[in-house]
Scaffold this motif. Structure first.
Motif, PDB file in Angstrom:
ATOM      1  N   HIS A 119       7.259  -1.832  -2.815  1.00 40.77           N
ATOM      2  CA  HIS A 119       7.944  -0.476  -2.639  1.00 40.77           C
ATOM      3  C   HIS A 119       9.525  -0.922  -2.279  1.00 40.77           C
ATOM      4  CE1 HIS A 119       9.555   3.345  -1.356  1.00 40.77           C
ATOM      5  NE2 HIS A 119       8.436   3.848  -1.586  1.00 40.77           N
ATOM      6  N   PRO A 120      10.449  -0.582  -2.824  1.00 34.23           N
ATOM      7  CA  PRO A 120      11.880  -0.863  -2.527  1.00 34.23           C
ATOM      8  C   PRO A 120      12.385  -0.701  -1.035  1.00 34.23           C
ATOM      9  CG  PRO A 120      11.893   1.016  -3.930  1.00 34.23           C
ATOM     10  CD  PRO A 120      10.605   0.456  -3.745  1.00 34.23           C
ATOM     11  N   LEU A 121      11.663   0.357  -0.347  1.00 32.35           N
ATOM     12  CA  LEU A 121      12.315   0.676   0.942  1.00 32.35           C
ATOM     13  C   LEU A 121      11.519  -0.181   1.845  1.00 32.35           C
ATOM     14  CD1 LEU A 121      12.649   4.541   1.436  1.00 32.35           C
ATOM     15  CD2 LEU A 121      14.325   2.780   0.715  1.00 32.35           C
ATOM     16  N   ALA A 137      16.036   4.987  -2.874  1.00 26.63           N
ATOM     17  CA  ALA A 137      16.294   6.475  -2.972  1.00 26.63           C
ATOM     18  C   ALA A 137      15.984   7.129  -4.339  1.00 26.63           C
ATOM     19  CB  ALA A 137      17.841   6.545  -2.652  1.00 26.63           C
ATOM     20  N   CYS A 138      16.484   6.418  -5.132  1.00 25.74           N
ATOM     21  CA  CYS A 138      15.990   7.034  -6.537  1.00 25.74           C
ATOM     22  C   CYS A 138      14.606   7.221  -7.000  1.00 25.74           C
ATOM     23  CB  CYS A 138      16.782   6.007  -7.606  1.00 25.74           C
ATOM     24  SG  CYS A 138      18.322   5.887  -7.688  1.00 25.74           S
ATOM     25  N   THR A 139      13.950   6.118  -6.347  1.00 28.08           N
ATOM     26  CA  THR A 139      12.225   6.122  -6.299  1.00 28.08           C
ATOM     27  C   THR A 139      11.786   7.341  -5.722  1.00 28.08           C
ATOM     28  OG1 THR A 139      12.292   3.826  -6.492  1.00 28.08           O
ATOM     29  CG2 THR A 139      10.250   5.059  -5.843  1.00 28.08           C
ATOM     30  N   LEU A 140      12.243   7.842  -4.391  1.00 28.42           N
ATOM     31  CA  LEU A 140      11.799   8.725  -3.578  1.00 28.42           C
ATOM     32  C   LEU A 140      12.191  10.054  -4.119  1.00 28.42           C
ATOM     33  CD1 LEU A 140      12.320   7.487   0.009  1.00 28.42           C
ATOM     34  CD2 LEU A 140       9.820   7.956  -1.365  1.00 28.42           C
ATOM     35  N   SER A 178       0.860  -1.332   0.045  1.00 25.43           N
ATOM     36  CA  SER A 178       0.051   0.065   0.027  1.00 25.43           C
ATOM     37  C   SER A 178       0.755   1.301   0.066  1.00 25.43           C
ATOM     38  CB  SER A 178      -0.888  -0.001   1.371  1.00 25.43           C
ATOM     39  OG  SER A 178      -0.178   0.019   2.301  1.00 25.43           O
ATOM     40  N   GLY A 179       2.219   0.974   0.224  1.00 25.61           N
ATOM     41  CA  GLY A 179       3.018   2.359   0.420  1.00 25.61           C
ATOM     42  C   GLY A 179       3.459   2.847  -0.815  1.00 25.61           C
ATOM     43  N   VAL A 180       3.074   2.199  -1.965  1.00 25.08           N
ATOM     44  CA  VAL A 180       3.883   2.398  -3.323  1.00 25.08           C
ATOM     45  C   VAL A 180       4.029   3.845  -3.627  1.00 25.08           C
ATOM     46  CG1 VAL A 180       1.986   1.705  -4.722  1.00 25.08           C
ATOM     47  CG2 VAL A 180       4.120   1.610  -5.661  1.00 25.08           C
ATOM     48  N   ASP A 181       2.855   4.562  -3.236  1.00 24.56           N
ATOM     49  CA  ASP A 181       2.836   5.788  -3.625  1.00 24.56           C
ATOM     50  C   ASP A 181       3.064   7.056  -2.716  1.00 24.56           C
ATOM     51  OD1 ASP A 181       2.226   5.225  -6.406  1.00 24.56           O
ATOM     52  OD2 ASP A 181      -0.088   5.193  -5.908  1.00 24.56           O
ATOM     53  N   SER A 182       3.554   6.375  -1.524  1.00 26.84           N
ATOM     54  CA  SER A 182       3.868   7.119  -0.252  1.00 26.84           C
ATOM     55  C   SER A 182       5.314   7.811  -0.246  1.00 26.84           C
ATOM     56  CB  SER A 182       3.465   6.538   0.932  1.00 26.84           C
ATOM     57  OG  SER A 182       3.776   7.078   1.940  1.00 26.84           O
ATOM     58  N   CYS A 183       5.440   9.028   0.324  1.00 25.05           N
ATOM     59  CA  CYS A 183       6.827   9.575   0.599  1.00 25.05           C
ATOM     60  C   CYS A 183       7.302   8.745   1.974  1.00 25.05           C
ATOM     61  CB  CYS A 183       6.862  10.999   0.628  1.00 25.05           C
ATOM     62  SG  CYS A 183       6.091  11.791  -0.842  1.00 25.05           S
ATOM     63  N   GLU A 184       6.265   8.342   2.765  1.00 25.86           N
ATOM     64  CA  GLU A 184       6.673   7.525   4.109  1.00 25.86           C
ATOM     65  C   GLU A 184       6.024   6.216   3.916  1.00 25.86           C
ATOM     66  OE1 GLU A 184       6.776  10.793   7.606  1.00 25.86           O
ATOM     67  OE2 GLU A 184       4.925  10.886   6.468  1.00 25.86           O
ATOM     68  N   PRO A 185       6.846   5.282   3.320  1.00 24.93           N
ATOM     69  CA  PRO A 185       6.071   4.206   2.950  1.00 24.93           C
ATOM     70  C   PRO A 185       6.060   3.207   4.328  1.00 24.93           C
ATOM     71  CG  PRO A 185       8.154   4.332   2.025  1.00 24.93           C
ATOM     72  CD  PRO A 185       8.003   5.741   2.226  1.00 24.93           C
ATOM     73  N   VAL A 244      10.114  15.612   2.620  1.00 21.33           N
ATOM     74  CA  VAL A 244      10.019  14.180   3.406  1.00 21.33           C
ATOM     75  C   VAL A 244      10.667  13.211   2.486  1.00 21.33           C
ATOM     76  CG1 VAL A 244       8.460  12.526   4.249  1.00 21.33           C
ATOM     77  CG2 VAL A 244       7.803  14.647   4.835  1.00 21.33           C
ATOM     78  N   ALA A 245      10.185  13.244   0.965  1.00 18.77           N
ATOM     79  CA  ALA A 245      10.701  12.307   0.193  1.00 18.77           C
ATOM     80  C   ALA A 245      12.173  12.202  -0.048  1.00 18.77           C
ATOM     81  CB  ALA A 245      10.133  12.619  -1.132  1.00 18.77           C
ATOM     82  N   ARG A 246      12.685  13.589   0.283  1.00 24.96           N
ATOM     83  CA  ARG A 246      14.228  13.961  -0.065  1.00 24.96           C
ATOM     84  C   ARG A 246      14.915  13.246   1.290  1.00 24.96           C
ATOM     85  NH1 ARG A 246      14.231  19.991  -2.368  1.00 24.96           N
ATOM     86  NH2 ARG A 246      13.870  19.255  -4.786  1.00 24.96           N
ATOM     87  N   LEU A 247      14.399  13.551   2.411  1.00 29.82           N
ATOM     88  CA  LEU A 247      15.095  12.878   3.651  1.00 29.82           C
ATOM     89  C   LEU A 247      14.963  11.519   3.695  1.00 29.82           C
ATOM     90  CD1 LEU A 247      13.838  15.653   6.213  1.00 29.82           C
ATOM     91  CD2 LEU A 247      16.034  15.424   5.084  1.00 29.82           C
TER      92      LEU A 247
END
Length: 769
Positions: free
Chosen positions: A102-104, A137-140, A13-20, A167-170
């Protein structure tokens, strides 16, 4: 083990999230809550949810979420480490990791499998975690750019990036740092590539509009620590130092200059130190008020430690020119309502005295109530504390919020206790003035009674009392504090305790001042808590009031009148502790006999109890204790032994009027009644210890979370007292009544409760979650 479709949907479910990890954790928790224990889906939800809740604590991955904590030998909940998770949990992680979108999230599962050293080739889990971190990292970063491109109005130069993008960058930066830590610890060949990616991200962070110092700092911090990668990060740090040089950016410039110093050669240290000093002074010049003072303090520390003598002098001159008007400081007060009749009872104790001498002796031998517990209440926020002497202005001490564990809170309790007691003493001294109208000439003969109190010195102390009653607090303190110190020194001398230090080498001999004298109080044999009171009020260690130095060195404005009253009481205590009370001056039938303090009455054989003077701070007479305990009704229907114990507990609290420590004994007695009720309600309780009964009661549904927590707290207090780890605490009667009311109510609830044991399945036992 096969992946369950519903669980896999939640994991993905976290595929589109900046905080997966956060989003996936919420979805897994919802799935766990809506499935029945024992079902395969429920166990998978639990295992994957636990994976999302792991955090690094003191270098160890621990799960801190309530349902996944374990229980130690005392029945207390503690975080559970990865290695302690059940094999079925590890199998679930291994089954879902390759299926995760999601990779993370995938990186988290493989990382935990590596920490657990799961399987025949754990190193493959590490490599998968590293690859997933780099892809994540690349995805975010791509997602952050998409957020920025979708904006109608891009951020202005010098502004801030949108929340989602930042948030995505961090999160991307965190992923690269995690990958770097894994490969650096295991010497993997990908290390060079990851270092290149980190430096590239740092360069990009400088080029963003606006730049992101947070991302840049995440990239540089681990690289400057490693001697292997310092040369690679130096160009990035040089660019960062040049970038952050404008208004509002000097603190970033200082941060990156300090990192730069760690990567340059020894021959370049001096140059970088001077650049750091200039940056710190620029930061101070751009700041005002307290921020300017703190910046100058840091500049002074750096210049001193770097051997920059001229720079250090520059900081001192700048700092000493700061006026009090440049340090706007507000006094923040917390309203506190005194208990009803608090000060009236204090006056009543003086009214019971038949002479001025007995009234002052009563004040001299009645200490404040001091807590002996250093436990910080759960959930109480403890912030860093800073002590400033505005006469400098200079920071005299900085105390981190966790520098002393719960001790800083413990010290604040002491200060609060003596401040409250100061209000009592102030009221009592004023009552002595109103009743007896004493002059200095009246006081001197009484003060000079003990052998350690020469009349020539006591005239100054008598004048201090006069000044206090006249409202001249400064004069009262200036006269009383030296006499207090001198009296204490003479008492130590009379007991053959050293108060001098002989010459040694180039050090000259000297007579001990107040600080060393306070260190010898335990040898003097003052009854507790007087040694603690003297240290709290007069000492200058962390958490102490330091009244003596503050007043005599002119470090504060005029002290409060109740603080002056405290000093006068301590002067009386140093004079009269251990001395016989004065003889009555009136006829045998005149006046009302004053209640003697416990220390004076200890060796007397009396046909009736002597009221404890501390109780007079809260009630006027013994009859008033009835109103304190009137609400403590023994619950009907409970076992007779428990009812008897509760009745005794209530009577102990009522009789704390005569022995103040009975209030704590009353609370511990109520815990005995609770144990009787638990044994009656729990089958096969036998001789099980209390922590086992509480655990069984919780598991059977007999006890709620709130009741379990209360009982564990009471059990720990009982154990600490029973095993000699702490002395009895004391508490005011109304506080004790409140705590006993809670105990009585809890016993009534537990006796009326019906246990509802949950069904236990083999699956529950196998997963350990």
């Amino acid at each position: 083990m096969d992946a369950q479709p519903a669980v896999l949907r939640a994991v993905n479910s976290g595929v589109d999230s900046c905080e997966p990890l956060h989003k996936v954790g919420r979805e897994l928790r919802a799935g766990w809550s809506h499935t029945d224990p024992g079902e395969e889906e429920h166990e998978h939800f639990a295992a994957l949810w636990a994976a999302m809740e792991f955090r690094v604590q003191d270098g160890t991955w621990d799960v801190v979420l309530g349902p996944f904590r374990s229980t130690d030998d005392n029945g207390d909940l503690v975080p559970r480490a990865v290695k302690d998770m059940a094999p079925a949990v590890l199998e679930a992680w291994a089954a879902y990791a390759p299926e995760t979108t999601h990779p993370l999230v995938r990186a988290r599962l493989y990382h935990l499998l590596w920490v657990a050293r799961h399987g025949t080739r754990p190193i493959e889990h590490l490599r998968s975690a590293v690859r997933s971190c780099r892809v994540g990292a690349c995805t975010l970063l791509t997602k952050a750019e998409e957020h920025l491109e979708a904006l109608v109005h891009p951020p202005e130069p010098g502004g801030v990036a949108p929340f989602e993008a930042e948030v995505a960058r961090l999160a991307a930066a965190d992923a690269l740092v995690l990958a770097y830590g894994l490969v650096a610890a295991t010497r993997q060949p990908e290390r060079t590539d990851i270092v290149g990616e980190m430096i590239a991200l740092g360069q990009a962070a400088l080029a963003w509009k606006p730049p992101s110092p947070g991302v840049l700092g995440l990239m540089t911090a681990p690289l400057v620590v490693s001697t292997h990668d310092r040369s690679a990060v130096r160009p990035l740090l040089e660019r960062a130092v040049d970038e952050y040089c404008g208004e509002g950016q000097f603190h970033y410039r200082v941060e990156f200059l300090e990192e730069l110093r760690r990567v340059v050669g020894v021959d370049e240290y001096r140059d970088v130190d001077e650049r750091i000093h200039r940056a710190r002074m620029e930061l101070a010049d751009s700041s005002t008020g307290l921020r300017k003072l703190l910046a100058l303090e840091e500049a002074a520390r750096h210049a001193r430690d770097s051997g920059l003598t001229e720079a250090h002098d520059e900081v001192r001159r700048t700092q000493q020119k700061i006026g009090l008007d440049e340090l706007p400081m507000d006094i923040i007060g917390t309203p506190f309502a005194l208990p009803a009749g608090y000060l009236e009872a204090a006056s009543a104790a003086i009214d019971a005295a038949d002479s001025m001498e007995r009234a002052l002796h009563f004040i001299a031998t009645t200490p404040p109530t001091m807590s002996d517990s250093a436990a910080l209440p759960p959930g109480l926020l403890s912030l860093p504390t800073m002590y400033i002497n505005p006469n400098g202005p200079v920071v005299t001490r900085t105390v981190a919020s966790d520098s002393t564990g719960g001790e800083s809170f413990f010290f604040r309790q002491h200060v609060f206790a003596v401040e409250m007691h100061g209000l009592v003493v102030e009221t009592q001294l004023d009552r002595v003035r109103d009743r007896f109208r004493p002059t200095a000439e009246d006081l001197v003969p009484f003060f000079a009674g003990p052998e350690h109190a020469p009349e020539t010195r006591m005239r100054g102390l008598a004048r201090a009392f006069e000044a206090f009653w006249e409202g001249d607090v400064d004069t009262a303190l200036a006269l009383a504090l030296p006499r207090l110190e001198g009296t204490l020194r003479r008492r130590l001398q009379a007991t053959d305790i050293a108060v001098i230090t002989h010459a040694q080498g180039e050090s000259i001999g000297q007579v001990n001042q107040l600080g060393p004298l306070l260190d010898k109080l335990d040898e003097l044999g003052f009854p507790e808590p007087w040694t603690l009171v003297l240290r709290t009020v007069l000492g200058n260690a962390e958490g102490q009031m330091n009244l003596r130095n503050n007043v005599l060195h002119d470090l504060v404005d005029t002290s409060s009148r109740h603080q002056a009253a405290l000093v006068l009481q301590i002067a009386l205590a140093v004079l009269f502790l251990g001395e016989e009370p004065p003889a009555r001056t009136g006829s045998a039938g005149s006046g009302t006999q004053m209640p003697l303090p416990w220390s004076a009455a200890a060796d007397q054989h009396l046909p009736f109890p002597v009221p404890d003077p501390r109780a007079h701070h809260f009630v006027t007479q013994y009859a008033d204790m009835h109103d304190v305990v009137v609400g403590l009704t023994v619950p009907s229907g409970i076992p007779q032994p428990a009812a008897t114990v509760l009745h005794t507990s209530r009577e102990l609290l009522r009789h704390s009027y005569f022995c103040y420590e009975f209030s704590t004994v009353a609370l511990l007695h109520a815990l005995i009644a609770m144990e009787i009720v638990l044994r009656a309600k729990i089958p096969d309780s036998g001789t099980k210890p209390l922590h086992a009964l509480i655990k069984q009661g919780k598991e059977s549904g007999l006890l709620t979370e709130r009741q379990t927590e209360f009982l564990h707290d009471g059990r720990k207090l009982r154990n600490r007292i029973a095993h000699g780890q702490r002395a009895h605490s004391v508490m005011p009667p109304h506080w004790g009544a409140g705590m006993l009311t809670t105990s009585f109510t809890l016993i009534s609830e537990v006796w009326a409760a019906q246990p509802t044991p949950p069904a236990i399945t083999d699956t529950d036992e196998g997963t350990g979650v």
